[in-house]
Design a protein around this motif. Structure first.
Motif, short mmCIF file in Angstrom:
data_model
loop_
_atom_site.label_atom_id
_atom_site.label_comp_id
_atom_site.label_asym_id
_atom_site.label_seq_id
_atom_site.Cartn_x
_atom_site.Cartn_y
_atom_site.Cartn_z
N LEU A 1 11.51 -5.72 9.22
CA LEU A 1 12.31 -6.84 9.74
C LEU A 1 12.09 -7.04 11.23
O LEU A 1 11.93 -8.18 11.71
CB LEU A 1 13.79 -6.60 9.45
N LEU A 2 12.05 -5.95 11.99
CA LEU A 2 11.80 -6.06 13.43
C LEU A 2 10.41 -6.62 13.70
O LEU A 2 10.23 -7.50 14.56
CB LEU A 2 11.95 -4.68 14.09
N SER A 3 9.42 -6.13 12.96
CA SER A 3 8.06 -6.62 13.14
C SER A 3 7.94 -8.09 12.77
O SER A 3 7.26 -8.86 13.46
CB SER A 3 7.10 -5.79 12.27
N SER B 1 -1.74 -11.36 16.54
CA SER B 1 -0.54 -11.33 15.69
C SER B 1 -0.44 -10.01 14.93
O SER B 1 0.63 -9.64 14.46
CB SER B 1 -0.55 -12.50 14.70
N TYR B 2 -1.56 -9.28 14.83
CA TYR B 2 -1.56 -7.99 14.13
C TYR B 2 -0.86 -6.90 14.93
O TYR B 2 -0.35 -5.94 14.35
CB TYR B 2 -3.00 -7.53 13.86
N LEU B 3 -0.84 -7.03 16.26
CA LEU B 3 -0.39 -5.94 17.12
C LEU B 3 1.04 -5.49 16.84
O LEU B 3 1.30 -4.28 16.73
CB LEU B 3 -0.56 -6.33 18.60
N PRO B 4 2.03 -6.41 16.68
CA PRO B 4 3.38 -5.94 16.33
C PRO B 4 3.41 -5.24 14.98
O PRO B 4 4.05 -4.19 14.83
CB PRO B 4 4.21 -7.24 16.30
N GLY B 5 2.72 -5.80 13.99
CA GLY B 5 2.69 -5.19 12.66
C GLY B 5 2.09 -3.80 12.68
O GLY B 5 2.59 -2.88 12.01
N MET B 6 1.02 -3.61 13.45
CA MET B 6 0.39 -2.31 13.53
C MET B 6 1.30 -1.31 14.24
O MET B 6 1.41 -0.15 13.85
CB MET B 6 -0.95 -2.44 14.25
N GLY B 7 1.98 -1.77 15.31
CA GLY B 7 2.88 -0.90 16.04
C GLY B 7 4.06 -0.45 15.20
O GLY B 7 4.38 0.75 15.14
N PHE B 8 4.70 -1.40 14.51
CA PHE B 8 5.84 -1.05 13.67
C PHE B 8 5.39 -0.33 12.40
O PHE B 8 6.16 0.40 11.78
CB PHE B 8 6.66 -2.30 13.33
N GLY B 9 4.12 -0.53 12.02
CA GLY B 9 3.57 0.23 10.90
C GLY B 9 3.51 1.72 11.22
O GLY B 9 3.80 2.57 10.37
N ILE C 1 4.63 -2.49 5.43
CA ILE C 1 4.99 -1.84 4.17
C ILE C 1 3.84 -0.98 3.65
O ILE C 1 4.06 0.10 3.09
CB ILE C 1 5.42 -2.88 3.12
N THR C 2 2.60 -1.42 3.87
CA THR C 2 1.46 -0.57 3.53
C THR C 2 1.53 0.75 4.29
O THR C 2 1.35 1.83 3.72
CB THR C 2 0.13 -1.27 3.84
N SER C 3 1.82 0.68 5.59
CA SER C 3 1.93 1.90 6.40
C SER C 3 3.10 2.77 5.94
O SER C 3 2.99 4.00 5.93
CB SER C 3 2.12 1.52 7.88
N ALA C 4 4.21 2.13 5.56
CA ALA C 4 5.37 2.89 5.07
C ALA C 4 5.00 3.66 3.79
O ALA C 4 5.34 4.84 3.65
CB ALA C 4 6.54 1.95 4.80
N GLN D 1 3.01 -15.47 8.55
CA GLN D 1 3.22 -14.24 9.32
C GLN D 1 4.14 -13.23 8.61
O GLN D 1 3.86 -12.03 8.64
CB GLN D 1 3.78 -14.59 10.71
N PRO D 2 5.26 -13.66 7.96
CA PRO D 2 6.10 -12.66 7.27
C PRO D 2 5.37 -11.91 6.16
O PRO D 2 5.59 -10.70 5.97
CB PRO D 2 7.25 -13.51 6.70
N PHE D 3 4.47 -12.61 5.43
CA PHE D 3 3.71 -11.95 4.37
C PHE D 3 2.63 -11.05 4.95
O PHE D 3 2.36 -9.97 4.42
CB PHE D 3 3.10 -12.99 3.43
N LEU D 4 2.01 -11.50 6.05
CA LEU D 4 1.03 -10.66 6.73
C LEU D 4 1.69 -9.38 7.22
O LEU D 4 1.11 -8.29 7.15
CB LEU D 4 0.41 -11.42 7.91
N CYS D 5 2.93 -9.51 7.69
CA CYS D 5 3.69 -8.37 8.18
C CYS D 5 3.91 -7.33 7.06
O CYS D 5 3.84 -6.13 7.30
CB CYS D 5 5.03 -8.84 8.73
N ILE D 6 4.16 -7.81 5.84
CA ILE D 6 4.33 -6.89 4.71
C ILE D 6 3.07 -6.06 4.51
O ILE D 6 3.13 -4.83 4.33
CB ILE D 6 4.66 -7.65 3.41
N THR D 7 1.91 -6.72 4.53
CA THR D 7 0.65 -6.00 4.28
C THR D 7 0.37 -4.97 5.36
O THR D 7 -0.37 -4.00 5.11
CB THR D 7 -0.54 -6.97 4.18
#
Length: 435
Positions: free
Chosen positions: A308-310, A272-280, A362-365, A353-359
């Motif tokens: 939002l996409l992630s 589940s981390y892979l999309p977040g890392m990619g969009f990060g 948004i951290t990467s941003a 998942q939405p909160f995990l996505c923020i970490t």
């Protein structure tokens, strides 16, 4: 999407390298697997610093690229490579001098150490190549090129797999080197990756001045800019690693079944981390470049759109986790008690998942903007103030078992996600000066 998808594929390929290594080494026996595993524990500490340097490189290069100050971007890459060589050689020297002591400190038995040492020396000592590899990839991402690191990862995987087979087991009259062969395969594939990345960076398409034939000078001002961004990122990684170590010890106290279930659920969760890392990666690049263009509002919109996409991708993963939790658990264990605990954990993970996505995004941003201190503080509060304390209260004191561990995790993710999003929306990161 054009930035994020290649980065997602690259992350999958990085995971796959570990899977291939474990597969081939597994043919040598359980002590060989343990030797690789305990080496990776050490490498994780090294990688925390390498990643932090990569974050600083991306932030600086993306800012200068957006401002169309290509000479400064090129100069920043060269200074990052100098720093990567220095850090890589320092860690390599420490790993060489204290190799046996490090393995003993990690709790390796004598039999495992004899297997681990050849692999450790052939992977951890020449870790300078991994550090340079990560910095060059980060520089390309900062310039908006995520396809080249992906292509290099594909080639690296292919070479690693072939060399693993040849060097571990041998071909024709060559008898093979066993676990030493696995380590050499990994290092050779990293050396080839560095060569390919250097060629790309010095191509006509992306001309960055890091030629080994030209004069190298240390620019302490530029190094200071990169270090100012990198050090908080490194501390954040260490905060997370140390926290994981502490609450991991608490989980062991619950019992072997709970610890096994925790590791299985954690392994499944990594997907589940892979999309977040990619969009990060996309968020860090686009935020940095737009700040360089003096388009602060555009930078903020790109970060939010990446989130939002992630989130869309990760919510789908969460639905899969929730519905197919019993099936996913059955792939890893046949023990009914362990399987039931894995199912419970996966269904907790699915909701957050939405909160995990923020970490992740948004951290990467924020890091792409050069604001690495705030994510560090939020990790300190989240990991130590919420997760470690929560695991102790819910798991140890109140006896909620593994469910209590992951409830504490969910609370941490929610609190940290909210803090990070508030920081991002307030926009103070727009005024971070990288020079």
């Amino acid at each position: 999407m054009l930035l994020a998808i290649p980065a997602m594929i690259e992350n999958i390929l990085q995971v796959f390298i570990g899977v291939v290594d474990t597969y081939f080494v597994g043919k040598l026996g359980t002590e060989a697997i343990a030797g690789v595993g305990i080496t990776n524990l050490t490498m994780n500490v090294n990688i925390a610093f390498f990643l932090a340097l990569g974050i600083g490189t991306t932030a600086v290069v993306s800012r200068y690229t957006g401002a169309e100050e290509n000479d400064k971007a090129d100069h920043a890459v060269k200074q990052s490579v100098i720093m990567a060589l220095l850090i890589g050689l320092i860690f390599g020297s420490i790993n060489l001098i204290f190799s046996r002591r490090i393995l003993q400190l990690l709790g390796a038995e004598d039999g495992v150490i004899e297997y681990a040492l050849p692999y450790f020396l052939s992977v951890a000592v020449p870790s300078v190549f991994l550090c340079v590899n990560m910095v060059l990839s980060s520089a390309l991402r900062g310039a908006g090129d995520t396809k080249t690191p992906m292509k290099v990862a594909i080639i690296s995987n292919f070479i690693n797999a072939i060399l693993n087979y040849i060097l571990i087991f041998g071909v024709f009259s060559f008898s093979g080197l066993g676990i030493l062969g696995a380590g050499l395969a990994t290092t050779i594939s990293r050396i080839i990756s560095v060569i390919l990345l250097v060629r790309k960076i010095n191509s006509e398409e992306i001309k960055m001045n890091i030629s080994i034939f030209e004069e190298w000078k240390i620019d302490f001002k530029m190094l200071s800019s990169i270090t100012k961004i990198s050090i908080p990122a490194a501390l954040e990684r260490l905060i997370m690693r140390s926290g994981q170590l502490i609450y991991g010890g608490m989980i062991i106290k619950i019992g072997t079944e709970a610890y096994a279930a925790h590791n299985i659920a954690g392994t499944i969760e990594t997907f589940s981390y892979l999309p977040g890392m990619g969009f990060g990666v996309a968020a860090a690049t686009l935020v940095g470049q737009n700040l360089g263009k003096k388009k602060e509002d555009e930078a903020q919109r790109f970060g939010l759109m990446s989130y939002l996409l992630s989130t869309g991708f990760m919510v789908i993963v969460g639905v899969v986790f929730y519905i197919f939790a019993p099936f996913l658990a059955s792939l890893f264990t046949k023990d009914e008690n362990v399987s039931n605990q894995v199912v419970q954990v996966l269904r907790i993970i699915a909701w957050f998942q939405p909160f995990l996505c923020i970490t992740l995004v948004i951290t990467s941003a924020l890091q792409g903007a050069g604001d690495t201190k705030f994510p560090m503080y939020s990790s300190l509060i989240g990991i130590w103030g919420t997760r470690v304390l929560g695991v102790y209260i819910l798991c140890i004191r109140l006896g909620f078992g593994l469910v209590g561990v992951w409830i504490a995790y969910a609370i941490d993710i929610t609190v940290r996600g909210a803090i990070l999003m508030i920081r991002y929306l307030r926009g103070k990161w727009k005024n971070v000066n990288i020079s």
